[in-house]
Design a protein around this motif. Sequence first.
Motif, PDB file in Angstrom:
ATOM      1  N   PHE A   1       2.815   0.722   3.173  1.00  0.00           N
ATOM      2  CA  PHE A   1       2.384   1.582   2.065  1.00  0.00           C
ATOM      3  C   PHE A   1       0.864   1.693   1.975  1.00  0.00           C
ATOM      4  O   PHE A   1       0.311   2.782   2.036  1.00  0.00           O
TER       5      PHE A   1
ATOM      6  N   ASP B   1      12.846  -8.618  -2.164  1.00  0.00           N
ATOM      7  CA  ASP B   1      11.823  -7.721  -2.692  1.00  0.00           C
ATOM      8  C   ASP B   1      10.459  -8.371  -2.509  1.00  0.00           C
ATOM      9  O   ASP B   1      10.294  -9.563  -2.784  1.00  0.00           O
TER      10      ASP B   1
ATOM     11  N   LEU C   1       3.878   7.932  -4.752  1.00  0.00           N
ATOM     12  CA  LEU C   1       4.868   6.913  -5.094  1.00  0.00           C
ATOM     13  C   LEU C   1       6.262   7.468  -5.343  1.00  0.00           C
ATOM     14  O   LEU C   1       7.254   6.763  -5.173  1.00  0.00           O
ATOM     15  N   GLU C   2       6.338   8.722  -5.754  1.00  0.00           N
ATOM     16  CA  GLU C   2       7.646   9.319  -6.029  1.00  0.00           C
ATOM     17  C   GLU C   2       7.632  10.790  -5.655  1.00  0.00           C
ATOM     18  O   GLU C   2       6.569  11.395  -5.512  1.00  0.00           O
TER      19      GLU C   2
ATOM     20  N   TYR D   1      12.229   3.900  -0.555  1.00  0.00           N
ATOM     21  CA  TYR D   1      11.646   2.599  -0.211  1.00  0.00           C
ATOM     22  C   TYR D   1      12.699   1.788   0.529  1.00  0.00           C
ATOM     23  O   TYR D   1      13.804   1.574   0.012  1.00  0.00           O
TER      24      TYR D   1
ATOM     25  N   SER E   1      13.089   0.592   6.123  1.00  0.00           N
ATOM     26  CA  SER E   1      12.413   1.889   6.172  1.00  0.00           C
ATOM     27  C   SER E   1      12.728   2.613   7.479  1.00  0.00           C
ATOM     28  O   SER E   1      12.965   3.833   7.484  1.00  0.00           O
TER      29      SER E   1
ATOM     30  N   SER F   1       9.805   7.818   3.701  1.00  0.00           N
ATOM     31  CA  SER F   1      10.205   6.443   3.394  1.00  0.00           C
ATOM     32  C   SER F   1       9.032   5.485   3.575  1.00  0.00           C
ATOM     33  O   SER F   1       8.457   5.386   4.663  1.00  0.00           O
ATOM     34  N   PHE F   2       8.685   4.790   2.500  1.00  0.00           N
ATOM     35  CA  PHE F   2       7.769   3.660   2.565  1.00  0.00           C
ATOM     36  C   PHE F   2       8.596   2.376   2.626  1.00  0.00           C
ATOM     37  O   PHE F   2       9.828   2.408   2.512  1.00  0.00           O
TER      38      PHE F   2
ATOM     39  N   SER G   1       3.455  -3.383   0.266  1.00  0.00           N
ATOM     40  CA  SER G   1       3.360  -3.580   1.711  1.00  0.00           C
ATOM     41  C   SER G   1       2.028  -3.044   2.230  1.00  0.00           C
ATOM     42  O   SER G   1       1.599  -1.958   1.852  1.00  0.00           O
TER      43      SER G   1
ATOM     44  N   SER H   1       7.493  -0.783   0.733  1.00  0.00           N
ATOM     45  CA  SER H   1       7.330  -1.267  -0.642  1.00  0.00           C
ATOM     46  C   SER H   1       5.906  -0.935  -1.025  1.00  0.00           C
ATOM     47  O   SER H   1       5.019  -0.921  -0.162  1.00  0.00           O
ATOM     48  N   ASN H   2       5.653  -0.685  -2.290  1.00  0.00           N
ATOM     49  CA  ASN H   2       4.272  -0.370  -2.651  1.00  0.00           C
ATOM     50  C   ASN H   2       3.369  -1.605  -2.620  1.00  0.00           C
ATOM     51  O   ASN H   2       2.173  -1.510  -2.871  1.00  0.00           O
TER      52      ASN H   2
END
Length: 344
Positions: free
Chosen positions: A168, A76, A194-195, A205, A212, A158-159, A164, A161-162
């Motif tokens: 993102f 992560d 984000l969602e 994600y 991704s 698809s991202f 990234s 990670s927030n």
Amino acid sequence: MKKALLIVIALIMSAITAACSAGGDTKASGGSDDGTLTIAWYPNESGADMKDARDVIGKVIEDATGKKVEHKTTTDYIIAIESLASGNADLAFMGAQGYIEANAKNDKVQPLVVPSGPSGTLDDAVYHSWLAVKNGNEDAYKNGDDFSIDNIVDKKFSFVSNSSTSGFKVPSDGIVTHFSEKEEYKDLTAEDLLEGGKFFSEVLYGGSHQGSAVNLLTDKADIAAFCDTCVSNYVELADGEENTPGSTYKVKADAAEPFNTVPGEEFKLISVTPVLNAPFALNTETVSEEDRQALIDAFTSDEMANNEKVFVPEDATGLFKKTDKEQFLEVEDAWFDPIRDLSK
């Protein structure tokens, strides 16, 4: 008797405190005197196929500092970011956004070097953030002959990670900038992406750029954000020009995990955005100035630039590719302000 015991305990605690203050935890005082340097890696670089590349960098660090290197692989982004900011890792290879987040948590986190562009300078020290769709689905994302993101609303996205940069931060900023010009989306924010349910029908994600891309190729997502450099070891150009909307990429037949489940699958680029290269960063509270300078000297040396195990040939698997004059260059915090400004 009880009072005497309390006095003895107090004296012992005082001695322990004094000893800790005198010797202390060198990781917290910029010493690195425990003889070990820990480097944290994002999930993108934590796979088994990247072990040789990690080990090569580790050997350079060991030779430069005389210290043993321990590799901290992660699943992560936030683990690597928090590890560097807290001092549980001394160095990290991370995207610009991750560096900015770590620096915001602890301003003792500073950049060390970044890989240059093909010119050997910072002028073209960029990689590319992609928005891609499966090959054959691209007509839904065209406006006349040109590709457009107008029709990404209500799609499964698809991202990475927030945290990234290219997976993102950059694409979300581009999406918000594009759609906020329309009356219907004038109040759109990056948080709305984000969602699922606010802009996209569903948001996934991948956890890594590779993840991704695989979300896209396994039909979990209609559109995916990921970067060119993180998937270059697994895919090849099938049609068009590199880093150009409309170009088609194909997963190599012998691609390593996680692409080994989708050999031959193809995707097409609908958007390409340049992004500042990712830095090696360090925590100056846990890395001494002597070691920092030794690392800068080692990374920016001609020997490093010509090390084919670090800057590998274009057709080889590695972290950094040698196409022309690529090398590592020292860089300051302010160089990342263009990415930092995206959050303002």
